[in-house]
Design an enzyme around this catalytic site. Structure first.
Site, PDB file in Angstrom:
ATOM      1  N   ARG A  53       0.819  -1.222   0.000  1.00 45.54           N
ATOM      2  CA  ARG A  53       0.000   0.000   0.000  1.00 45.54           C
ATOM      3  C   ARG A  53       0.852   1.273   0.000  1.00 45.54           C
ATOM      4  NH1 ARG A  53      -5.434   1.845   1.546  1.00 45.54           N
ATOM      5  NH2 ARG A  53      -5.278   3.700   2.840  1.00 45.54           N
ATOM      6  N   ILE A  79      -7.030   7.691  -1.489  1.00 51.16           N
ATOM      7  CA  ILE A  79      -6.908   6.234  -1.465  1.00 51.16           C
ATOM      8  C   ILE A  79      -7.763   5.819  -0.271  1.00 51.16           C
ATOM      9  CG2 ILE A  79      -4.705   6.419  -0.203  1.00 51.16           C
ATOM     10  CD1 ILE A  79      -3.889   3.746  -1.379  1.00 51.16           C
ATOM     11  N   SER A  80      -8.686   4.906  -0.482  1.00 48.46           N
ATOM     12  CA  SER A  80      -9.665   4.570   0.551  1.00 48.46           C
ATOM     13  C   SER A  80      -9.006   3.958   1.783  1.00 48.46           C
ATOM     14  CB  SER A  80     -10.686   3.575   0.015  1.00 48.46           C
ATOM     15  OG  SER A  80     -11.428   4.170  -1.001  1.00 48.46           O
ATOM     16  N   GLN A  81      -9.737   4.034   2.880  1.00 46.68           N
ATOM     17  CA  GLN A  81      -9.330   3.370   4.125  1.00 46.68           C
ATOM     18  C   GLN A  81      -9.125   1.871   3.817  1.00 46.68           C
ATOM     19  OE1 GLN A  81     -12.624   3.643   6.760  1.00 46.68           O
ATOM     20  NE2 GLN A  81     -11.565   2.824   8.526  1.00 46.68           N
ATOM     21  N   PRO A  82      -8.075   1.246   4.355  1.00 42.64           N
ATOM     22  CA  PRO A  82      -7.815  -0.162   4.020  1.00 42.64           C
ATOM     23  C   PRO A  82      -9.037  -1.058   4.227  1.00 42.64           C
ATOM     24  CG  PRO A  82      -5.992   0.729   5.305  1.00 42.64           C
ATOM     25  CD  PRO A  82      -7.025   1.788   5.239  1.00 42.64           C
TER      26      PRO A  82
END
Lengths: 230, 788
Positions: A53, A79-82
């Site tokens: 990531r 970038i979205s939350q994992p």
């Protein structure tokens, strides 16, 4: 000269240490943020463990790449939350051999996670600068079965349709009709609703025998909390 | 010199209030309005800080007043002129959007506080210095100060139509520059002349090369500008904000569209206001009678009737008007307060004026003054797609109060109905509050079972409610079911409903939401409002905050359920006010204590000074906020109402201050004044609303006269205690004047945030009661005071 040499040696020898540090952070991310919140889909967990990531975020933010929140990547995109990436991946239930379309490539992270599981990933990005960066990143990381297309995702990719799954990462206030058309019968589409910095919900769209149904998956950020408190 | 001093003070005060309004506009464009509120509240503490600084430096400055005063005014002008360039530094890499996510942005916030604080500090120091030096003439000086402030507010209404926001700081900076020049003395010509040249150069440079306003990359306009072929077609500046007409080949807008829709979405242009989405430009003359909103839940009222006379409130760019037109409505009234937006709409879209009439008016005020009957009244959509995270929590939404719904009900024809759409949210808040408001309306006005008058359908993203004057018939129910089936929607509320049909096409994770909806429909809904973790009791005119859901008594539970640090993601608007209040209250405390290091903690009349100037600060601001709230509704134009009320109050207060110049002050005089103020405030608290409502449809000049009648006498009296107090201090405790000036400044700022919190928690009437209490307490303390 000695200082330059010393600096070079420090970089060379610290590289494995830094790399190991990211490995540990990634493992902790999967364990604490994803598995602990109820993600059980093994291919998703494996993919999240594998995709680096920190290579998908701006260099200055790499140290925080595995934190439990979305991150800005420029051009008003994130970038979205994992956990959201994992949850969306689990929802579309990808399998080897599937053909997946993503709308809104952004940094390319979601496409990379999907690419760890399926054979073909097409990802469309409307912002040219982001699209070019994602293309380059995919090449550098060897994801040759991911195709980054710079275009208006509204129309989908009729030439490559139908798709087993469609992941829309850049939500609009309506679901584009062409995407519904390009979803395979039995296929799944997932759409986040709401800003990544606020309370997001997910909409799961399923096409079953030609009929389209949706499921409102409540507030994603808080799913484990709200479910347990209901 | 006397006249010049008064004019200089007036000009300086004008510039300060004008600058405050411009900053609000600039920060709202560049960032967000709630962020603007927070930054400006803190910046205004410059008034409090000026008292603190004067306590330490006042004597020295007074000795050198011939140079110090014009220099302070020139410095104010300079700081106003360079603020735009400095703000580029502030906003480089900073975004208030990320404030609660990334703590590193707090540094940016603090820097913006510091930079924006300077002009207010310098300007207030100049005024405070004049008060110190000329305390015997405080009445007339205070008049010049307040009169100038009042005029500044009025001037800005004109300026907002004439100048781009980025140019305005430079234009305004000319006022303190002129003020400084007026006070020039020949013997200091070289120093002051050099300073003037520098300031003038900065202003002229800024006017010639105004900096671009940096805009947050997360604002909807910034993101839309990344779309293919995106361009700004036209910009219109106005007091309502900066309206931009935007076009792109990839712009489409069809909120909550059915998944069965297969046609095109023919929208390429839209309006943005201050960088925020305002509405799409739609075709009013489409010969094709189908409209994409026929495939949205918003089509519900047209499913069961063919309304001819339609009223659309807060009509925006007329999307619903175009839809009603396509459904055959013969007379459509679209009420929209933003004149700049309607003007632009008229320029770009041919509107069939024989069937659609746009009226520029506050929707609620229009409802109160209108006497027509309508077959259908459509309210604007509540919240936005994906939620606004409570950014609108502190917006006074008079259109969504129980009183407004009562007026809507009374405007419906015998077979009429009202319709309103909300976005799904989670945890459920706006849908429950909307239903609760509708249920209470039907129960009160129809004297019938609400279940027989309410229907709702649910899509994947939106819920549309209708409330009908007549009972919903079996035929209507069949029509709604058939419509839902063709559009993949589910009935949510019908007089007769089957559990299995409520989530057939759009499933939920469990039945919690449906159970909550059903609880609102029961007789025990009052108990449910109290038990629910969010504020879902219908809003009222006294507490007109429909979008405010956060409950202070449940904050702990929210943190427990959603996790530490998650509350801002639920509702940032109210939280901003709370955080702002805490910040400024702490800062004010420090600013009030600090001068005591210079003037000593004991002796004199410190306690009386503190209570007198804090009490009248709280009282004045609370009344001002209540007046703005009441008259906004009365005039129907928020900006003009605010300008009239603010200017009226300040000018009348100034006149009151001038009046004090002729009196010798005694305890009895002060006590009598305070009692008169308290009586008038209580009169306003009990009778103002009803008197205003009775004359809401009167002609404008009558309304202005009545406003002056209400605002004038109270403001006149409220302008007196401050100069009275300063003159009393001037007699025996001259050294306490800067401290008193600072206290008044601090409490004026703290009071604005505090008044909002009190209004949200207990209602506006209590704000008035507390204002009366503040004056009463001040009176009691004054009676016991030993000012020497």
């Amino acid at each position: 000269m000695r200082k330059i040499l010393l600096g070079f040696l420090v970089i060379v020898f610290s590289f494995p240490v830094i790399s190991q540090r990211y490995d540990r952070m990634r493992e902790a991310m999967v364990r604490n943020q994803i598995a602990a919140r109820g993600i059980k889909h093994q291919p998703t967990l494996d993919a999240m463990r594998k995709v680096e990531r920190h290579l998908f975020v701006p260099q200055r933010s790499q140290a925080r790449a595995y934190d439990d929140h979305p991150m800005p990547i420029g051009y008003g995109q994130t970038i979205s939350q994992p956990y959201i990436v994992a949850y969306m991946t689990q929802l579309v239930d990808p399998e080897p051999g599937d053909r997946v379309l993503e709308i809104g490539a952004g940094s390319g992270y979601q496409a990379a996670v999907l690419a760890e599981i399926v054979d073909e990933v097409y990802t469309i990005e409307i912002v040219p600068q982001l699209g070019e960066q994602a293309k380059q990143r995919m090449n550098d990381l060897g994801y040759d079965h991911v195709e980054v297309i710079i275009a208006d995702g509204y129309h989908g990719l009729p030439d490559k349709a139908p798709f087993d799954a469609i992941v829309v990462t850049a939500a609009a206030e309506h679901i584009p009709p062409p995407l519904i058309e390009q979803l395979k019968d039995g296929g799944k589409m997932v759409i986040p609703v709401g800003s990544p910095f606020m309370v997001q919900t997910l909409i799961l769209v399923e096409k079953i025998d030609g009929q389209v149904k949706t499921t409102n998956l409540m507030a994603v950020r808080f799913v484990p909390f709200t479910r347990s408190n209901n | 010199m006397d006249k010049r001093l008064y004019i200089a003070i007036g000009l300086l005060s004008s510039s300060i209030i004008a600058f405050q309004l411009v900053l609000m506009q600039i920060l709202s464009i560049s960032q967000w309005s709630h962020f603007a509120y927070m930054v400006i509240s803190v910046a205004m503490l410059g008034f409090g800080a000026s008292g603190t600084l004067l306590s330490f430096t006042g004597k020295w400055l007074t000795r050198h007043i011939a140079v110090a005063l014009p220099m302070l005014m020139l410095s104010t002008a300079l700081s106003m002129a360079v603020i735009m360039y400095l703000s580029e530094l502030v906003f480089a890499g900073f975004d208030s959007y990320l404030l609660f996510l990334d703590r590193s942005h707090i540094l940016g916030l603090v820097t913006s506080y510091m930079i924006l604080f300077i002009p207010f500090l310098l300007g207030a120091m100049a005024i405070g210095l004049v008060y110190m030096h000329h305390v015997s003439r405080i009445g007339s000086l205070y008049f010049a100060d307040l009169f100038g402030s009042g005029l500044g507010g009025l001037i800005m209404v004109f300026m907002f139509w004439q100048f781009k926001p980025a140019l305005l700081p430079f234009v305004i900076a000319m006022l303190p520059l002129t003020a400084g020049l007026l006070l020039f003395q020949r013997k200091y010509m070289f120093g002051l002349g050099s300073a003037t040249t520098i300031v003038l150069f900065c202003i002229l440079y800024g006017l010639a090369y105004p900096p671009a306003l940096p805009m947050s990359q997360y604002k909807s306009l910034s993101r839309s500008l990344l779309l293919p072929e995106a361009k700004i077609v036209e910009t219109q500046i106005s007091p309502y904000g900066e309206i931009k007409l935007f076009s792109s080949s990839s712009l489409r807008f069809a909120p909550g569209l059915s998944l069965n829709y297969t046609g095109d979405i023919p929208i390429r242009k839209a309006l943005f206001n201050n960088g925020n989405w305002y509405g799409p430009l739609v075709d009013f003359n489409n010969p094709d009678s189908t409209h994409f909103l026929d495939y949205a839940t918003q089509a519900l009222p047209f499913v069961i009737s063919q309304p001819q006379k339609v009223l659309i409130l807060d009509a925006g760019t007329g999307l619903y008007a175009a839809h009603a037109l396509s459904r055959g409505a013969s007379s459509i009234t679209a009420v929209e307060p933003n004149k700049a937006a309607t003007d632009m709409l008229n320029r770009y879209v041919p509107i069939p004026k024989d069937r659609i009439r746009f009226i520029n008016h506050h929707s609620r005020s229009y409802l109160m003054s209108d006497t027509s009957q309508y077959d259908l009244i459509i309210l604007p959509v509540i919240e936005s797609f994906g939620g606004s995270s409570g950014i609108n929590a502190l917006n006074e939404q008079y259109l969504f109060t129980t009183e407004a719904f009562g007026e809507i009900w009374n405007r419906l024809s015998a077979n009429g109905m009202m319709a309103v759409t909300v976005w799904h949210d989670h945890p459920a808040r706006n849908s429950l509050k909307m239903l609760a408001t509708l249920v209470e309306m039907v129960a009160k006005y129809s004297q019938d079972d609400p279940e027989l008058h309410l229907a709702a359908i649910r899509g994947w993203g939106t819920i549309t409610f209708i409330a009908t004057k007549e009972n919903i018939t079996e035929k209507n129910i069949a029509q709604i079911r058939a419509f839902c089936k063709t559009r993949n929607f589910d009935p949510l509320l019908l007089p007769v409903i089957r559990p299995d049909e409520r989530s057939y096409f759009n499933q939920l994770q469990d039945n919690t939401f449906l159970e909550l909806i059903d609880r609102v429909m029961t007789e025990e809904r009052e108990a449910f409002y109290s038990a629910y973790d969010f504020q879902i009791r219908p809003a009222s005119d006294d507490k007109p905050y429909f979008s405010q859901y956060l409950r202070l008594d449940r904050m702990g539970k929210m943190r427990e359920i959603f996790g530490q640090g998650s509350v801002p993601f639920l509702e940032v608007g109210y939280l901003i006010v709370l955080v702002t209040f805490i910040q400024i209250a702490l800062a004010a405390l420090i600013l009030i204590i600090l001068p005591l290091l210079a003037i000593g903690f004991k002796g004199g009349s410190r306690w009386y000074t503190l209570i007198h100037f804090s009490g009248i600060g709280i009282g004045f601001m609370f009344v001002e906020i209540m007046f703005i709230q009441q008259f906004t509704l009365y005039f129907g134009h928020p900006i003009y109402a605010a300008a009239v009320v603010l200017s009226g109050m300040l000018i009348f207060s100034g006149a009151g201050a001038l009046f004090t110049q002729k009196f010798v002050i005694g305890k009895a005089c002060m006590a009598g004044l305070m009692v008169a103020i308290v009586i008038l405030i209580l009169f306003m608290a009990f009778f103002l609303t009803s008197h205003l409502n009775a004359s809401i449809s009167a002609p404008l000049f009558v309304k202005i006269l009545l406003s002056i009648l209400f605002i004038g006498p109270l403001s006149f009296l409220m302008g007196m205690p401050f100069p009275f107090g300063l003159r009393l201090l001037g007699k025996h405790n001259n050294h306490l004047i800067p401290w008193a000036w600072g206290i008044n400044g601090c409490f004026s700022v703290v009071s604005t945030a505090l008044a909002t919190i009190i209004a949200v928690e207990t209602g506006f009437r209590n704000v008035m009661f507390i204002a009366a209490l503040a004056y009463l307490f001040t009176m009691v303390v004054n009676l016991r005071a030993k000012w020497n």
